[in-house]
Design an enzyme around this catalytic site. Structure first.
Site, PDB file in Angstrom:
ATOM      1  CG  ASP A  37      -2.070   0.956   1.099  1.00 48.01           C
ATOM      2  OD1 ASP A  37      -1.859   2.120   0.684  1.00 48.01           O
ATOM      3  OD2 ASP A  37      -3.208   0.553   1.407  1.00 48.01           O
ATOM      4  CB  SER A  47      -6.327   2.468  -0.159  1.00 49.72           C
ATOM      5  OG  SER A  47      -5.025   2.980  -0.023  1.00 49.72           O
ATOM      6  CG  HIS A  94      -7.469   0.378   6.558  1.00 46.18           C
ATOM      7  ND1 HIS A  94      -6.418   0.834   5.780  1.00 46.18           N
ATOM      8  CD2 HIS A  94      -7.944   1.468   7.211  1.00 46.18           C
ATOM      9  CE1 HIS A  94      -6.269   2.132   5.957  1.00 46.18           C
ATOM     10  NE2 HIS A  94      -7.186   2.543   6.814  1.00 46.18           N
ATOM     11  CD  GLU A 100      -3.144  -3.228   2.876  1.00 49.69           C
ATOM     12  OE1 GLU A 100      -3.273  -2.041   2.525  1.00 49.69           O
ATOM     13  OE2 GLU A 100      -3.818  -3.743   3.796  1.00 49.69           O
ATOM     14  CG  ASP A 103      -1.169   4.467   2.761  1.00 51.25           C
ATOM     15  OD1 ASP A 103      -1.138   5.175   1.748  1.00 51.25           O
ATOM     16  OD2 ASP A 103      -2.017   4.610   3.668  1.00 51.25           O
ATOM     17  CG  HIS A 161      -0.902   8.802   4.718  1.00 55.30           C
ATOM     18  ND1 HIS A 161      -1.301   9.728   3.781  1.00 55.30           N
ATOM     19  CD2 HIS A 161      -1.495   7.627   4.357  1.00 55.30           C
ATOM     20  CE1 HIS A 161      -2.102   9.150   2.895  1.00 55.30           C
ATOM     21  NE2 HIS A 161      -2.225   7.870   3.219  1.00 55.30           N
ATOM     22  CG  ASP A 221      -2.811   0.868  -2.635  1.00 58.66           C
ATOM     23  OD1 ASP A 221      -1.606   1.170  -2.591  1.00 58.66           O
ATOM     24  OD2 ASP A 221      -3.570   0.967  -1.646  1.00 58.66           O
ATOM     25  CG  HIS A 222      -2.165   4.744  -3.422  1.00 60.55           C
ATOM     26  ND1 HIS A 222      -1.205   5.226  -2.549  1.00 60.55           N
ATOM     27  CD2 HIS A 222      -3.111   4.163  -2.635  1.00 60.55           C
ATOM     28  CE1 HIS A 222      -1.559   4.967  -1.311  1.00 60.55           C
ATOM     29  NE2 HIS A 222      -2.702   4.308  -1.332  1.00 60.55           N
TER      30      HIS A 222
END
Length: 563
Positions: free
Chosen positions: A74, A124, A182, A350, A355, A359, A396-397
């Site tokens: 992620d 996500s 999540h 995952e 991720d 952040h 995912d990104h």
């Protein structure tokens, strides 16, 4: 065969240029007719699948995959891969640049475009829905297509690859370092207008009588209720929080850390266990319980190892009473899923805390999570046979992190991007996030004008793993990035991963290779005949014309619909 392939590609390119010329060269002359509904995205994915099946080497890469494992880092964009690779090498006292991640060796790679139907830079929930259902959708929604509203959620629901797998008798499961409710894990089983409805407390009162929270969907609805293994965090969402004295003492800030606590008094984890009456099932909450569970004989295993997200790998309690690593969870999950006489399995793993670290501008923690993700892939590769198992590694990104410099070869990847005696800056910086305020001077500064109101990085304590790297714009949470992400593949069907494609195509790769879901009809191997994609690849077709028509159709479709 090679000459015919080159001829097809040349003719396709010529046709593309001709169309551009007719359109006045400027693509802006076209306005996309795309409605972004499920029907469009299914057609788009199938069209691209037929396109890549033309390549001759898909005779080796195509086939039938008994098992499928998809790893999702992620937020693991290309910058995270590059810096994570170097960090891995430097942990082993090497310079780092020459290091290899376990999936760098995979024979096929590509890039996926990650935008949501309503956002250039995605979240996500929308990206995971694309990955697992083959349908691109809106920002913030799970398992529903672009047409969803608060009153049409049920009608807009789309099936995931887990449902496809279960329909053909495959065992299924998920592993994550986030809450199992999540966004990314939830997209494998849930249908929700809002990704935040992880427990009953977050659903508006006026909607509670018509929609289930995500935790409840996992226990009561297919495909979540049929999962053979579920490992991750999120006890609070299940009403199964542990006593106060056993809770983690490490607390982080940020939007991603906000939890969902049940208010209905239900213990959904116990309800899950009760629903497995008559089968070999267990609910575990720490490393010792997980490692002692008889996973080779179990039918169902639920592991919730934290009230919220699991602790970062660098900081987790590694004792028997603590939390297991992602690689340990992956190993135990595979052992639950694999059975000699089964029809195979599908597993989603995952690395979700990559991720969350980004952040908060925690570059150190983020890179450590990438390295643990790499360990999990390596552990899985040691347990499966790539002759019958398709393994995909992707993200995912991306994130708004940059890898800049010019640091010397072998320089600490978490260090300075230039020589520290020349107004040093960091090799890893962020475009935005909470690191902005950490680096600001609150009062008047006596520093050189070049720094103005910034604290020089050389004057800061940068040794803590929770040190925030510099960001250029103040936000509570750093944002995702919108660039394409890498896709790595090995095993049956891996040859389909090539070029740059829409993210929802990955679900069709799994569908085609696994003989499940909407693309199975295109794989002749699913009918038990030799040459899995024979007719589609065309050695028996004998003529270049059908293939050329597919190329023409693909180019026209992609140009008009602008994907």
């Amino acid at each position: 065969m090679a000459n015919k392939t080159r001829l097809r590609l040349v003719l396709s390119g010529f046709l593309y240029l001709l169309i551009c010329d007719i359109a006045g060269v400027n693509g802006a002359a076209f306005k996309s007719p795309n409605k972004d509904d499920a029907r469009f995205w299914r057609y788009q994915a199938e069209t691209y699948l037929k396109h890549v099946l033309q390549y001759a080497d898909n005779a080796k890469g195509a086939g039938v995959a008994k098992n499928i494992i998809i790893f999702v880092g992620d937020g693991m964009g290309v910058a995270s891969l590059s810096t994570g690779r170097i960090y891995k090498g430097q942990l082993a006292n090497r310079s780092g640049e020459e290091e290899m991640l376990s999936f760098d060796h995979f024979p096929y790679t590509g890039f996926s475009k990650t935008y949501n139907t309503d956002r250039q830079v995605p979240d996500s929930a929308g990206t995971a829905t694309a990955l697992f259902s083959g349908i691109k959708t809106k920002y913030g929604v799970l398992g529903v297509d672009h047409t969803v509203t608060e009153t049409t959620e049920e009608a807009a629901s789309v099936s995931s690859f887990m449902e496809w797998a279960q329909s053909v008798g495959k065992r299924t499961g998920i592993v994550t370092t986030t809450r199992v409710t999540h966004a990314t894990p939830a997209a494998t089983f849930a249908h929700s207008f809002n990704r935040n409805w992880e427990c009953d407390a977050k659903i508006p009162d006026g909607l509670k009588n018509r929609t289930k929270d995500i935790a409840l969907q996992m226990v009561e609805n297919v495909p979540g209720s049929k999962f053979n293994v579920i490992l991750g965090g999120g006890r609070a969402c299940f009403g199964a929080a542990i006593p106060e004295q056993l809770k983690s003492k490490i607390v982080f800030n940020g939007t991603m850390e906000k939890n969902c606590w049940r208010k209905d008094g239900r213990n959904v984890a116990e309800e899950w266990l009760d629903s497995k009456n008559g089968t070999s099932a267990a609910y575990v909450t720490n490393t010792a319980q997980l490692m002692n569970a008889p996973v080779d004989e179990m039918d169902h295993l639920l592991g919730l190892f934290a009230d919220t997200h699991m602790t970062y790998e660098t900081l987790r309690d590694t004792s028997n009473e603590g939390e297991p690593s992602l690689s340990d969870m992956t190993e135990r999950a595979i052992r639950v899923l694999r059975r000699k006489h089964s029809n195979g399995f599908v597993l989603m793993v995952e690395g979700g805390r990559i991720d969350h670290a980004h952040h908060q501008n925690f570059a150190h923690l983020a890179l450590a999570e990438v390295v643990e993700m790499d360990r999990a892939v390596e552990r899985a590769l040691g347990m499966v046979d790539l002759e019958d198992t398709l393994v995909i590694v992707t993200a995912d990104h991306s994130h708004a992190m940059t890898f800049n410099g010019y640091p010397d070869r072998g320089n600490d990847i978490l260090g300075f991007g230039n020589r520290p005696d020349k107004l040093p800056y960091e090799t890893i910086t962020y475009a935005n996030g909470p690191g902005f305020r950490l680096h600001r001077v609150n009062d008047s500064s006596s520093e050189p004008a070049d720094y103005a109101t910034w604290i020089p990085v050389r004057n800061m304590d940068r040794n803590e793993v929770t040190y925030r790297h510099l960001s250029a714009f103040p936000l509570e949470d750093e944002t995702h990035g919108g660039e394409d992400v890498a896709v790595f593949a090995a095993g049956p069907g891996s040859g389909l991963v090539r070029g740059t494609f829409e993210q929802n195509f990955i679900a069709y790769v799994m569908s085609y290779a696994g003989c499940m879901g909407p693309a199975r009809k295109l794989n002749e191997g699913c009918l038990g005949r030799k040459g899995a994609a024979g007719g589609a690849r065309g050695s028996s077709a004998g003529s270049i014309v059908p293939k050329l028509l597919i190329s023409i159709g693909f180019v026209v479709f992609s140009r008009v619909c602008r994907f």
